[in-house]
Write an enzyme that holds these catalytic residues in place. Sequence first.
Site, PDB file in Angstrom:
ATOM      1  N   CYS A 139       0.885  -1.027  -0.056  1.00 22.32           N
ATOM      2  CA  CYS A 139      -0.033   0.053  -0.281  1.00 22.32           C
ATOM      3  C   CYS A 139       0.878   1.201  -0.067  1.00 22.32           C
ATOM      4  O   CYS A 139       2.125   1.369  -0.439  1.00 22.32           O
ATOM      5  CB  CYS A 139      -0.972  -0.022   1.152  1.00 22.32           C
ATOM      6  SG  CYS A 139      -2.313   1.111   0.820  1.00 22.32           S
ATOM      7  N   ASP A 208      -3.768   1.351   9.905  1.00 26.02           N
ATOM      8  CA  ASP A 208      -4.663   2.155  10.086  1.00 26.02           C
ATOM      9  C   ASP A 208      -5.266   2.193  11.621  1.00 26.02           C
ATOM     10  O   ASP A 208      -5.891   3.415  12.139  1.00 26.02           O
ATOM     11  CB  ASP A 208      -6.085   1.784   9.176  1.00 26.02           C
ATOM     12  CG  ASP A 208      -5.807   2.123   7.810  1.00 26.02           C
ATOM     13  OD1 ASP A 208      -4.969   1.714   7.194  1.00 26.02           O
ATOM     14  OD2 ASP A 208      -6.252   3.393   7.298  1.00 26.02           O
TER      15      ASP A 208
END
Length: 352
Positions: A139, A208
Amino acid sequence: MAMSEESAFDDDRIDPHVHAVATQIASMEIRGAATIAGAAAGALAEQAERSTATTKAAFLAEQRAAARILYETRPTAVSLPNALRYILRGTTGETVSQLRSTTVSRATSFSKQLASAQETLGRVGSNRLRDGDRVMTHCHSTDALACLEAAVADGKEVKAVVKETRPRKQGHITARQLREAGIPVTLIVDNAARRYLDTVDHVLVGADSIAADGSVINKIGTSGLAVIARERGVPVTVAAQTIKLHPDTMTGHTVEIESRAEAEVLSAAERADIEEGTSDRETGSESQPEAPTPAGLTVENPAFDVTPPRYVDAIVTERGQFPPESIVILMRELFGETTGEPWEPDTEPETI
Ligand code: RUB
């Protein structure tokens, strides 16, 4: 407040900039946990600056409604509610002018802390990297990139193997930024990760949310990468500022995993192509084909997954490096035992 009243309130009194930022977060024009947090803090400051409220109660109600709109955009990155809580708790004063100025200065100090936490974390993460190391990324994480950039600033020559990261290909953003930093990049499709693990010294990802038991919630595919990295003997480092620590998990709550739209995975034309002829076969009819049955083909698109702590070697924060199992000690220190929704009054945390 009843939902209908709340919606009416939102439309009339919330600054368009707040709605614009919320839309950009939901559509992922603004994305990545730290960037989302910074944008949300900025939006609350804009709301405060442009408010026409004449009473303390009206001003605070606007701020809470704006926070709720921002909060409802994406559910997994805890940096978003942590940022909102930090700003709202710092909004103090008796007059609208005092409230406005404390909100704006709180948002400014939040942005400064976000940047300095990332810089400090980068130096800690850089200490884990040796000259000549090759690092695999997944990512796009600004916290993970900070570690690689700090390593370059320390004079280390590092290289990167960058996973493409389907379906949104955030690996391209990572590749671009690493190239800007002068780091040689090999871009691979996600399916090639195990083949390339034997050529790297570290896996380095962001987060996250981090749960109290040390589980890491990050972009879908992180957990699979961590499992195969363990199998190949490659250490996994998670770079995450303390704003990624999820306080609700200390009281048994789980982290919601966002599900995104089918269109990110499969276009309407691709769906039609797969479905072609299905209705004929299902009805056994040789006549006019019927419209495809959407229920027959399901596409699932979870945006994040959970990596258990046993597959993570270290969580690197601005407060130092932690084994995942001990992260709860830092969480208790920063957040106390409990937290509420961002818009509910509570005791103030010492830092973000
Ligand atoms: C982004 C993602 C990142 C974390 C950390 O997902 O999973 O690894 O948010 O990023 P998405 P950062 O693209 O769906 O937002 O270190 O920049 O906070």
